[in-house]
Design an enzyme around this catalytic site. Structure first.
Site, short mmCIF file in Angstrom:
data_model
loop_
_atom_site.label_atom_id
_atom_site.label_comp_id
_atom_site.label_asym_id
_atom_site.label_seq_id
_atom_site.Cartn_x
_atom_site.Cartn_y
_atom_site.Cartn_z
N ARG A 91 0.83 -1.21 0.00
CA ARG A 91 0.00 0.00 0.00
C ARG A 91 0.85 1.25 0.00
O ARG A 91 0.59 2.19 -0.72
CB ARG A 91 -0.92 0.00 1.23
CG ARG A 91 -2.04 -1.01 1.15
CD ARG A 91 -2.60 -1.32 2.51
NE ARG A 91 -1.58 -2.00 3.32
CZ ARG A 91 -1.78 -2.48 4.53
NH1 ARG A 91 -2.95 -2.34 5.09
NH2 ARG A 91 -0.82 -3.10 5.18
N SER A 129 -6.82 -4.31 8.22
CA SER A 129 -7.60 -5.08 9.19
C SER A 129 -7.70 -4.36 10.53
O SER A 129 -8.73 -4.45 11.21
CB SER A 129 -6.96 -6.46 9.40
OG SER A 129 -6.89 -7.14 8.18
P1 ADP Z 1 0.28 -9.43 8.20
O1 ADP Z 1 -0.24 -9.71 9.56
O2 ADP Z 1 1.27 -10.43 7.69
O3 ADP Z 1 0.70 -8.01 7.91
P2 ADP Z 1 -2.21 -8.90 6.89
O4 ADP Z 1 -3.34 -9.83 7.06
O5 ADP Z 1 -2.32 -7.58 7.58
O6 ADP Z 1 -0.96 -9.72 7.30
O7 ADP Z 1 -1.92 -8.62 5.36
C1 ADP Z 1 -1.51 -9.64 4.47
C2 ADP Z 1 -0.97 -9.01 3.19
O8 ADP Z 1 -1.98 -8.22 2.58
C3 ADP Z 1 0.22 -8.07 3.41
O9 ADP Z 1 1.08 -8.21 2.30
C4 ADP Z 1 -0.40 -6.71 3.38
O10 ADP Z 1 0.52 -5.72 2.95
C5 ADP Z 1 -1.49 -6.91 2.34
N1 ADP Z 1 -2.58 -5.97 2.48
C6 ADP Z 1 -3.24 -5.61 3.60
N2 ADP Z 1 -4.21 -4.70 3.35
C7 ADP Z 1 -4.15 -4.45 2.00
C8 ADP Z 1 -4.87 -3.59 1.10
N3 ADP Z 1 -5.82 -2.76 1.55
N4 ADP Z 1 -4.54 -3.59 -0.20
C9 ADP Z 1 -3.55 -4.41 -0.63
N5 ADP Z 1 -2.83 -5.25 0.15
C10 ADP Z 1 -3.11 -5.28 1.45
#
Ligand code: ADP
Length: 161
Positions: A91, A129
Site C-alpha cells: 500500500r 484489518s
Molecule cells: P500481516 O499480519 O502479515 O501483515 P495482513 O493480514 O495484515 O498480514 O496482510 C496480508 C498481506 O496483505 C500483506 O502483504 C499486506 O501488505 C497486504 N494488504 C493488507 N491490506 C491491504 C490492502 N488494503 N490492499 C492491498 N494489500 C493489502
C-alpha cells in the site's frame, strides 16, 4: 511444474484489499494458498476458524485457491506445500520497507523462494484489518471494507450512549 504461491497473513479479518490482491494474482499462478499464520501466544480479534471459513466462503467457486492455517516460519510452510512464490500486497512506502526486510530474509533462508508484490488499487490504500477491527469495536459499520460474504453483524459492539 505447477506455479504455486502462498499469500500469508493474519487476515483478522480478510478485507476487500486482500481479496483484490488474490483475484489479480490468480492469472499469474496455477494455484494460490491463502494461509493464516497463527501464533498461539498472540491473541486475534476473530477466531481462527471464523477467519478460515470466511475466506473459504469468498473463494468457494475457485478450485485453484486453497485456504489453510500454519504456524512457524512462512518459508517452512512454503516448502511443505511446494510453493516457490510468496504473494504480498503493497500500500505505502512503509509497507515496502517492512516487506523488503522480510522478503530478503526469506530469500536468504530459502534461495529458491521469490516474493511477488502487487501494488494495491488506490481506493484500497487506506483499508487495513486494524481499522476494520477499530470500527467494529466502536459499534460502526465496517461492511464496505470486507467482502460481501463476510457477515460482521455478530461482532459489532452495541454503542455506549
Ligand atoms: P500481516 O499480519 O502479515 O501483515 P495482513 O493480514 O495484515 O498480514 O496482510 C496480508 C498481506 O496483505 C500483506 O502483504 C499486506 O501488505 C497486504 N494488504 C493488507 N491490506 C491491504 C490492502 N488494503 N490492499 C492491498 N494489500 C493489502
Amino acid at each position: 511444474m505447477k506455479k504455486t504461491a502462498v499469500f500469508p497473513g493474519s487476515f483478522d479479518p480478510f478485507t476487500v484489499g486482500h481479496e483484490s490482491i488474490v483475484r489479480r494474482a490468480l492469472p499469474m499462478f496455477d494455484e494460490i494458498y491463502i494461509s493464516i499464520g497463527y501464533n498461539s501466544e498472540k491473541k486475534s480479534f476473530f477466531p481462527l476458524d471464523q477467519r478460515l471459513n470466511w475466506i473459504r466462503k469468498i473463494f468457494s467457486d475457485e478450485t485453484r485457491i486453497h485456504v489453510e492455517s500454519f504456524s512457524g516460519l512462512t518459508i517452512d510452510y512454503c516448502r511443505k506445500v511446494g510453493a516457490k512464490y510468496i504473494l504480498r500486497g503493497l500500500r505505502t512506502s512503509a509497507d515496502f520497507e517492512f516487506e523488503r526486510a522480510i522478503a530478503q530474509l526469506n530469500k536468504s533462508m530459502y534461495p529458491e523462494i521469490e516474493s511477488v508484490f502487487l501494488l494495491t488499487v488506490p481506493e484500497h490504500t487506506p483499508i487495513n484489518s486494524t481499522i476494520v477491527r477499530e470500527v467494529i469495536r466502536h459499534g460502526g459499520d465496517a461492511s464496505k471494507f470486507v467482502p460481501a460474504a463476510i457477515d460482521l453483524s455478530g461482532y459489532i459492539k452495541k454503542k455506549e450512549i
